[in-house]
Design a protein around this motif. Structure first.
Motif, short mmCIF file in Angstrom:
data_model
loop_
_atom_site.label_atom_id
_atom_site.label_comp_id
_atom_site.label_asym_id
_atom_site.label_seq_id
_atom_site.Cartn_x
_atom_site.Cartn_y
_atom_site.Cartn_z
N GLY A 297 0.85 -1.12 -0.03
CA GLY A 297 -0.05 0.18 -0.04
C GLY A 297 0.89 1.18 -0.05
O GLY A 297 0.46 2.22 -0.76
N LEU A 298 1.88 1.34 0.84
CA LEU A 298 2.82 2.48 0.63
C LEU A 298 3.37 2.63 -0.63
O LEU A 298 3.58 3.60 -0.95
N PHE A 299 3.95 1.47 -1.16
CA PHE A 299 4.48 1.66 -2.67
C PHE A 299 3.24 2.22 -3.47
O PHE A 299 3.61 3.14 -4.44
N VAL A 300 2.11 1.77 -3.47
CA VAL A 300 1.08 2.42 -4.22
C VAL A 300 0.76 3.77 -4.16
O VAL A 300 0.66 4.77 -4.83
N VAL A 301 0.86 4.41 -2.81
CA VAL A 301 0.66 5.52 -2.27
C VAL A 301 1.50 6.48 -2.89
O VAL A 301 1.53 7.58 -3.62
N LEU A 302 2.92 5.90 -2.84
CA LEU A 302 3.93 6.58 -3.25
C LEU A 302 4.04 6.87 -4.94
O LEU A 302 4.54 7.83 -5.27
N THR A 303 3.44 5.85 -5.58
CA THR A 303 3.67 5.99 -6.99
C THR A 303 2.60 6.95 -7.52
O THR A 303 3.03 7.81 -8.22
N LEU A 304 1.40 6.88 -6.77
CA LEU A 304 0.40 7.75 -7.14
C LEU A 304 0.66 9.25 -7.00
O LEU A 304 0.20 10.07 -7.64
N GLN A 305 1.39 9.36 -5.55
CA GLN A 305 1.80 10.72 -5.47
C GLN A 305 2.84 11.22 -6.24
O GLN A 305 2.61 12.67 -6.86
N ALA A 306 3.58 10.41 -6.62
CA ALA A 306 4.73 10.87 -7.80
C ALA A 306 3.80 11.27 -9.06
O ALA A 306 4.19 12.34 -9.73
N LEU A 307 3.11 10.38 -9.43
CA LEU A 307 2.42 10.59 -10.66
C LEU A 307 1.44 11.80 -10.79
O LEU A 307 1.25 12.48 -11.94
N SER A 308 1.10 12.28 -9.42
CA SER A 308 0.27 13.58 -9.41
C SER A 308 1.02 14.77 -9.42
O SER A 308 0.79 15.97 -9.35
N GLY A 309 2.61 14.67 -9.48
CA GLY A 309 3.68 15.54 -9.35
C GLY A 309 4.01 16.16 -8.19
O GLY A 309 4.59 17.27 -8.20
N LYS A 310 3.29 15.27 -7.25
CA LYS A 310 3.72 16.14 -5.65
C LYS A 310 4.98 15.42 -4.94
O LYS A 310 5.12 14.28 -5.20
N PRO A 311 5.82 16.15 -4.49
CA PRO A 311 6.84 15.66 -3.87
C PRO A 311 6.63 14.84 -2.74
O PRO A 311 5.47 14.98 -2.05
N LEU A 312 7.41 14.09 -2.02
CA LEU A 312 7.22 13.53 -0.87
C LEU A 312 7.05 14.36 0.35
O LEU A 312 6.24 14.13 1.23
#
Length: 261
Positions: free
Chosen positions: A244-259
């Protein structure tokens, strides 16, 4: 026998090819550190030797882990083929990255010349071969009959699956010809890791996915030692959370938002 000696013996038994590839990588790290110290050039705003240093460290951990897992597959010939495939792939990949760093140019997503494009294509080919080898290792571990503790066994199985998911993240990077979403590669980033602090960065999820290969087997080993009921279920829950963490980080990156906002 110390824990370090036991680990080294297990790695060498699992795959001599990977054992010596790890030794070679570790032996070359001081040269990369020297380049980092004495080379004042930059590529995409950072010292050109940071990237090979990161890859040498990561590859050493990855190869050592793979060799350790190969000792328990139960298929000696398949273990030899997988070990050699991974060792050669990592040697080629990191040699080409180091060569491009020496030249002062990008190693990945570089089509500035026919030579640079060819280098990137060769790197991609060997990464595909490496991924196929790990997929074969996953299939061997999914076969029944493994005399391993259930938590550890399922940690390995699920770690291999999430590793392959992390590897697939590379396809997204190739598709956009970079790892940054919302702008060009480069710019402000975390020290050493250089993950973007302003834009989406697919390398973060890529990193998390790849290192499931270490995190979940260790989690499974710990769960077995704790003696809790249903260790396989506990590892599955840990894998779901990690995935789930992996998916969230992927979607966050694809939205153009930094960590870090």
């Amino acid at each position: 026998m110390s824990l370090l000696d036991e680990l080294a013996l297990g790695i060498r038994h699992g795959s001599p090819a990977l054992y010596w590839a790890v030794i070679a990588h570790l032996a070359l790290i001081p040269l990369l550190v020297a380049g980092l110290a004495f080379d004042s050039r930059t590529v995409l705003g950072i010292n050109p030797w940071i990237k090979p240093l990161k890859f040498f460290l990561s590859a050493s951990i990855f190869m050592a882990t793979t060799a350790w897992l190969l000792k328990d597959v139960g298929y000696p010939r398949a273990a030899v083929v997988i070990g050699w495939t991974v060792a050669v792939a990592m040697i080629v990949e990191n040699s080409l990255i180091s060569m491009q760093s020496f030249r002062g140019v990008r190693s990945h997503f570089n089509g500035a010349s026919a030579f640079d494009a060819a280098v990137f294509s060769v790197m991609g080919l060997f990464i595909v071969l490496n991924t196929i080898a790990i997929a074969a290792l996953a299939l061997l571990y999914l076969m029944p009959g493994k005399a391993l503790a259930p938590g550890y066994l399922w940690g390995v199985r699920l770690g291999l699956i999430l590793f392959l998911a992390g590897s697939a993240e590379s396809a997204l990077m190739v598709r956009i010809s970079g790892h940054t979403v919302g702008g060009a590669d480069g710019g402000a980033g975390l020290p050493f890791l250089n993950w973007s602090t302003r834009l989406g960065d697919l390398r973060i999820a890529h990193f998390v996915g790849l290192h499931a290969l270490q995190v979940l087997p260790v989690a499974g080993w710990v769960i077995d030692r704790l003696g809790t009921g249903y260790p396989a279920v506990a590892v599955l829950l840990a894998a779901v959370a990690y995935g789930g963490l992996f998916v969230v980080l992927t979607l966050q990156a694809l939205s153009g938002k930094p960590l870090w906002f």
